[in-house]
Design an enzyme around this catalytic site. Sequence first.
Site, short mmCIF file in Angstrom:
data_model
loop_
_atom_site.label_atom_id
_atom_site.label_comp_id
_atom_site.label_asym_id
_atom_site.label_seq_id
_atom_site.Cartn_x
_atom_site.Cartn_y
_atom_site.Cartn_z
N GLU A 38 10.82 73.07 32.76
CA GLU A 38 11.27 73.74 31.55
C GLU A 38 10.39 74.98 31.34
O GLU A 38 9.16 74.86 31.37
CB GLU A 38 11.14 72.81 30.33
CG GLU A 38 11.61 73.46 29.04
CD GLU A 38 11.31 72.60 27.81
OE1 GLU A 38 11.77 72.96 26.72
OE2 GLU A 38 10.59 71.59 27.95
N ARG B 122 2.75 60.40 38.41
CA ARG B 122 2.19 61.71 38.11
C ARG B 122 0.68 61.67 38.32
O ARG B 122 0.07 60.60 38.33
CB ARG B 122 2.51 62.14 36.67
CG ARG B 122 1.86 61.29 35.61
CD ARG B 122 2.25 61.74 34.22
NE ARG B 122 1.69 63.04 33.90
CZ ARG B 122 2.01 63.73 32.81
NH1 ARG B 122 2.89 63.24 31.96
NH2 ARG B 122 1.45 64.90 32.56
N LYS C 196 2.28 69.71 27.79
CA LYS C 196 2.44 71.14 27.53
C LYS C 196 2.30 71.46 26.04
O LYS C 196 1.82 72.53 25.67
CB LYS C 196 3.80 71.62 28.05
CG LYS C 196 3.78 71.99 29.51
CD LYS C 196 4.96 72.85 29.91
CE LYS C 196 6.24 72.06 29.92
NZ LYS C 196 7.36 72.87 30.49
#
Length: 638
Positions: free
Chosen positions: A128, A350, A360
């Site tokens: 994104e 992750r 983020k």
Amino acid sequence: MKLDELKPLEALLTADFRQIEPRLQALDKHLILRTYLDGYTLGEIDTKIWQALRGNRAAVSFIKRGSLANLARWFQFIEDNHPEIQAEIKAKDAAAKAKVAAASKAGASYALALQDAEKGVVTRFLPEPSGYLHIGHAKAALLSDFFAHQAYKGTLRLRLDDTNPSKEKQEYQDAIIEDLALMGIKPDIVSYTSDYFDYLYDMCIRLIKEGHAYADDTDQETMRDERFKGIASKRRDMSIEETLRIFEEMKQGSQEGLQYCIRAKLSVDNPNKAMRDPVIYRCNVEVPHHRTGTKWKMYPMYDFACPVVDSYEGVTHALRATEYTDRNPQYQWFLDTLKLRQVHMWDFARMNFIRTFLSKRKLAKLVDTGKVWGWDDPRMPTVRGVRRRGMTIPALRDFILKQGPSRNVVTMDWTNFWASNKKEIDPIAPRHTAILQKDIVKVTITGAEAPASPFTTEKPKHPKNKDIGTKKVAFASELLLDQADAKSFKDGEEVTLMAWGNAFVRQIAGGDPIPSLTCELNLQGDVKSTEKKITWLAAQGQNLVPAELWDFDYLITKDVLQEEDNMEDFLTPVTETMDDAWCDEAAATLKKDDIIQLERRGYYRVDKGLNDWKDGEEGPKGKRLVLFCIPTGKTGPK
């Protein structure tokens, strides 16, 4: 089986197991009284059918179990007695192993056997554009690239998931593309979710018309509470006609439309809360979209857009982090309900690091509140941040690929991350010298071997790599030393002046800090016999280069930040230190992004060289080197 029934089998035996199982049973029956499928020696039919089976992993696994005894006997007989037909298959096996060897050498396993890979592999990286790429994104990108371009001769798509104009910027979008290029990732196709807004709109209309979605004006807090408790929304049974009407109001951005969202009708009380009627469309009229402007007043949510566009774009294998595992049934629901082409999913863990967060939202807050200098701050776990700190791209790629696509979630120390970088930079980093300006000690060199006047000599920039070149080193009867070294000396002690020779400490001036001392040069002395190897700079015969030596600490004080933790409570009060120093004259040619080693201090990346300053930017201190200390893995980043 007759000959005309055997001949077409080669092409049919490459399908999935459910399709080939009846044919395996037919072959087993045919082989009851036969050594070969056709005739009494190895012929074309036996060769082609054996090779087709050997190339199908599911078939080989089933045959080796031995439940079809005659087929298993024949398969093993051909393998043992006819190596001449196996060269091509063995070559393919070796090539496949070689493809993953580089990534698996540290223990990571890439032997995933992606489903239906023989039909083609298309992976995608789906960031994104609401921030800069962090090292967690880098793993997703590198794994998708690996399976598309190395493990298989496939296609990598980059799709920017630009469905939230409130958070997204052209700046972030451009930075993502640049960072991928820096990491050596070259997507075959670049697209944007916004390219498919019309298609997604049509798909939502379909869901509504087929009774799988409804409009809801429940306030956010109540909706969250109802979803948690498994309570149906009061709007769940809204008619199709009314939902379509409101969806059109949302599209227009009318006052009524702005009160609503669209929810998919999956479940009210599924134990997996991701399956409890997720929101799939919501309005946003506050900020124009950076690509489509004000055309749209409502936008699809990630959970809806992701599976629909993945299928539409031809993605075959969607690799994503285990944080999305609970959403996999939801992803599958959209594919099944809309009767879309299937996409295989693979979850990987992750990367998590101690005293670091990869959210983020939290990283953006640090930037917005001025806690860091920007997204490329060397304390930030962004791709640009770790690069500015001194991480090389080869080391970054190597470290991430060594983690592999495992699903095991672990929180790592930074030690191995930076240790992998040291292996890259140590053989090629030129050596330089820096002496701290604070409390600098002046040294007078005496003795028969003391230089009568300053002189320079060419010395190698790297003691073990002559290809790095040479530099001029100045020698003089007046030197500069660090205060810490001077305080460690004893009168009469023999020390080694690095890259020159031994000297006796003769006179240490009184005072704290020590202002000066005298050393008697003893170049015949044995450098192996001394305990202290001292860095120094000639105070004459060269133009010393001013420098700032920066070092950095972790941004937070807690190893693992929990969801309920308030980030501000755990921010490290002081996260950077800076010392003014003098460097040898050869450092004057250093430029931005060079990596060097300062003797006895460590490795540094050049953030600014003397010639990298814009006019007037240098301020009252004047033009200087700005050097960022690179961790080496011994203690992790400070």
